[in-house]
Design an enzyme around this catalytic site. Structure first.
Site, short mmCIF file in Angstrom:
data_model
loop_
_atom_site.label_atom_id
_atom_site.label_comp_id
_atom_site.label_asym_id
_atom_site.label_seq_id
_atom_site.Cartn_x
_atom_site.Cartn_y
_atom_site.Cartn_z
N ASP A 56 -7.15 14.20 -35.39
CA ASP A 56 -5.95 14.56 -34.64
C ASP A 56 -5.35 15.84 -35.21
OD1 ASP A 56 -3.68 14.55 -33.11
OD2 ASP A 56 -3.23 12.44 -33.43
N ASP A 57 -5.24 16.87 -34.38
CA ASP A 57 -4.60 18.15 -34.76
C ASP A 57 -5.38 18.94 -35.81
OD1 ASP A 57 -2.65 17.33 -33.03
OD2 ASP A 57 -0.99 17.46 -34.45
N CYS A 94 -2.64 15.66 -27.25
CA CYS A 94 -3.34 14.40 -27.55
C CYS A 94 -3.77 13.59 -26.33
CB CYS A 94 -2.44 13.51 -28.41
SG CYS A 94 -1.81 14.30 -29.90
N HIS A 150 -2.68 6.11 -27.95
CA HIS A 150 -1.89 7.13 -27.27
C HIS A 150 -2.26 7.30 -25.80
CE1 HIS A 150 0.47 11.15 -27.91
NE2 HIS A 150 1.15 10.22 -27.27
N HIS A 241 -2.54 14.64 -38.10
CA HIS A 241 -1.25 14.79 -37.42
C HIS A 241 -0.11 14.58 -38.42
CE1 HIS A 241 1.94 14.06 -34.47
NE2 HIS A 241 1.11 14.39 -33.49
N ASP A 299 -9.14 16.55 -31.29
CA ASP A 299 -8.50 16.27 -29.99
C ASP A 299 -7.78 17.49 -29.43
OD1 ASP A 299 -6.34 16.31 -31.76
OD2 ASP A 299 -5.29 14.67 -30.77
#
Length: 570
Positions: A56-57, A94, A150, A241, A299
């Site tokens: 993530d990120d 996301c 999410h 994240h 992502d």
């Protein structure tokens, strides 16, 4: 390379075709055309175990093989021994990336083309979508998800265990504390968010989430028989994240890195690297590895304000510049026919749906309306990719660009609308693509400070950009004025896609979702059988757009003021 036929839009290029009748091969046509090859590409005795790992990120510059300052020996080794995907595209935030992975569709075809699904919104992955794990279940797979969901949870029918996963362990919202699993959606709107299946996993907090999720994956591998039903494991890390949290032992190797957010961020990436090492060790230990396919994907782009880096790409998370949508990705597997290479085949996150269903022995063409292509021959054998085009998105609710108009789009497209598309070597952006600077790696103690304005990009207000991405991957030379012919072609493609779009699903937040009303935890709040009462688009969002237009002059003043201040500091 698959895009070679489109390079420059020459005689045999897209320009020889009518604006609205391009002879484009659909994903299902590509699937059927490549069926003879795909039928013999893997041993028929036992479909492969599929491990899909998503971070993530994590920015384009946040892995060892792109930046030696980041220590990721496991990821580097897996990528080097497999196939690196260097023309791999994802979404800038996301929820859209996750929805496209699990449905194989652009978000204009699922109604999720605007923003993310927020914790209090009565919204989730549309129920009419047959998901990737559901397709894999149909061909005998045991499916498991661990980590960040999410994709909405207002009804029980939205939960991972109702969308194709036999088991689920993780968090439903977009961001939680890595130790306490507390998640907040504003002041006083906090709740616990760690779930085992469809129940709250009270008492399971306290362990760093990267470690906790890895431990669960190893347990799945240890208790399953590799000779039994094949496994599909979707490991969706919360890292990297925000919040920037990590055990100290991972931070120590980066003690020479002066910028504190970057130091913590790098440490979190290294923790993920160790987790992937432990997963691959378990694959070998328990007998899965020789018949496994490991896919690694981010992502969206990194966020420089939180330690991430997409350098030398332009833009950041939340934008349609390359820094927001060009992702890290690779495939590692003993089943690859051509290993240890870099692939420049065009690959999009929607392609994993038909590709993995095909690997599993299923028929992806049975799912109508897919936007993804089966790219396994391109990845495994180095063949040309069937994908020639990517619709990055069309978001009709995003703040319209003041300089945009239908007239500015040659009467074909309203250039005030945020949209982006790539076809062959060309990439077009309209509306407001998001923050468009080239942000150097945040290594100085004072970052953002003076470095924030080092590459500050100022230009007259506009709403159309065109780049030749193959020759200009950093998006520094806008050729929209020099190539109006190409602009018109790509505007026509946007208009074509827009006619296929479904209405945006972006409902108002529901006060009943407050964790205090649900035992202190985030989870479904709609009753069994309760009908939706919203009309699809938040009235507040429409009001926000009007308010944004009123505030634009004030914001413009402060942007100019900020630019002058930064210039003086530099």
């Amino acid at each position: 390379m698959a895009t070679a036929a489109l390079s420059g839009f020459s005689v045999m290029s897209l320009l020889s075709l009518s604006y609205l009748t391009w002879d484009w091969m659909s994903p299902n046509q590509a699937e059927n055309q490549s069926a003879p090859d795909s039928a013999n590409r893997l041993p028929a005795a036992h479909p492969p175990h599929i491990i899909f790992i998503m971070t993530d990120d994590q920015g384009f510059n946040d892995i060892g093989y792109h930046n030696s300052d980041i220590r990721t020996p496991t990821l580097d080794k897996l990528a080097a021994d497999g196939v690196k995907l260097e023309q791999y595209y994802i979404q800038p935030i996301c929820t859209p990336s996750r929805s496209q992975l699990l449905t194989g569709r652009y978000q204009i075809h699922t109604g999720l083309q605007h923003s993310i699904i927020r914790p209090r919104q009565p919204n989730c992955l549309p129920f009419d979508q047959v998901t990737l794990p559901q397709r894999l279940q149909e061909v005998g797979y045991s499916t498991h998800m661990v980590g960040k969901w999410h994709l909405g949870f207002y009804k029980k029918e939205c939960l991972p265990t109702r969308r194709g996963f036999d088991t689920y362990f993780g968090s439903l919202t977009g961001s939680v504390n890595y130790y306490t699993y507390n998640s907040c959606d504003g002041p006083g709107l906090c709740g616990f968010d760690l779930h085992e299946g469809e129940t709250v996993a009270w008492g399971r907090g306290g362990k760093y989430s990267t470690h906790l999720y890895t431990q669960r994956v190893r347990k799945i591998l240890a208790t399953h028989d590799p000779r039994g039903p094949p496994l599909f494991i979707y490991l969706s890390f919360q890292a990297v994240h925000t919040p920037l949290q990590c055990p100290r032992r991972y931070v120590h190797p980066y003690r020479g890195m002066a910028n504190v957010p970057r130091r913590k961020y790098a440490a979190m990436v290294s923790a993920v690297d160790e987790a992937v090492r432990n997963v691959t060790y378990a694959l070998r230990k328990y007998g899965y590895y020789q018949n496994s396919v490991i896919v690694f994907s981010t992502d969206n782009g990194g966020q420089p304000l939180s330690g991430g880096s997409n350098w030398p790409l332009r833009g950041r998370k939340g934008t349609y510049w390359e820094g927001g949508v060009r992702g890290l990705g690779f495939v590692h597997s003993p089943l690859l026919r051509r290993k240890r290479r870099v692939s420049t085949a065009l690959v999009h996150i929607t392609d994993w749906y038909p590709t993995l269903v095909g690997l599993a022995g299923g028929n992806a063409s049975a799912t109508e309306g897919l936007d993804g292509y089966d790219v396994w021959p391109a990845i495994s054998e180095g063949k040309e990719s069937p994908r020639l085009e990517i619709l990055h998105n069309i978001d009709p609710l995003y703040n319209p660009a003041r300089a945009g108009s239908l007239q500015g789009g040659f009467g074909i497209w309203d250039t005030a609308v945020q949209a982006s598309i790539r076809a062959g070597d060309w990439k077009l952006l309209t509306g407001d693509p998001g923050y468009g600077d080239w942000t150097p790696p945040p290594v100085l103690p004072s970052f953002p400070g003076g470095w924030w304005g080092l590459e500050r990009h100022t230009q007259p207000r506009k709403s159309v950009w065109l780049f030749n991405i193959s020759g200009d991957p950093y998006e520094r030379s806008d050729v929209a004025e020099q190539r109006p012919d190409v602009v018109k072609q790509l505007l026509a493609r946007l208009a074509y896609y827009n006619r296929t779009a479904v209405p945006v699903r972006y409902p108002m937040e529901d006060p009943r979702a407050h964790p205090d009303l649900n035992g202190g935890a985030w989870g479904p709040w709609f009753g069994d059988g309760e009908e939706d009462t919203w009309d699809g688009v938040s009235r507040r969002r429409i009001k926000d757009r009007k308010e944004t237009l009123k505030m634009s002059r004030t914001k413009s003043f402060f942007r100019r003021l900020n630019a002058r201040m930064m210039s003086n500091r530099i």
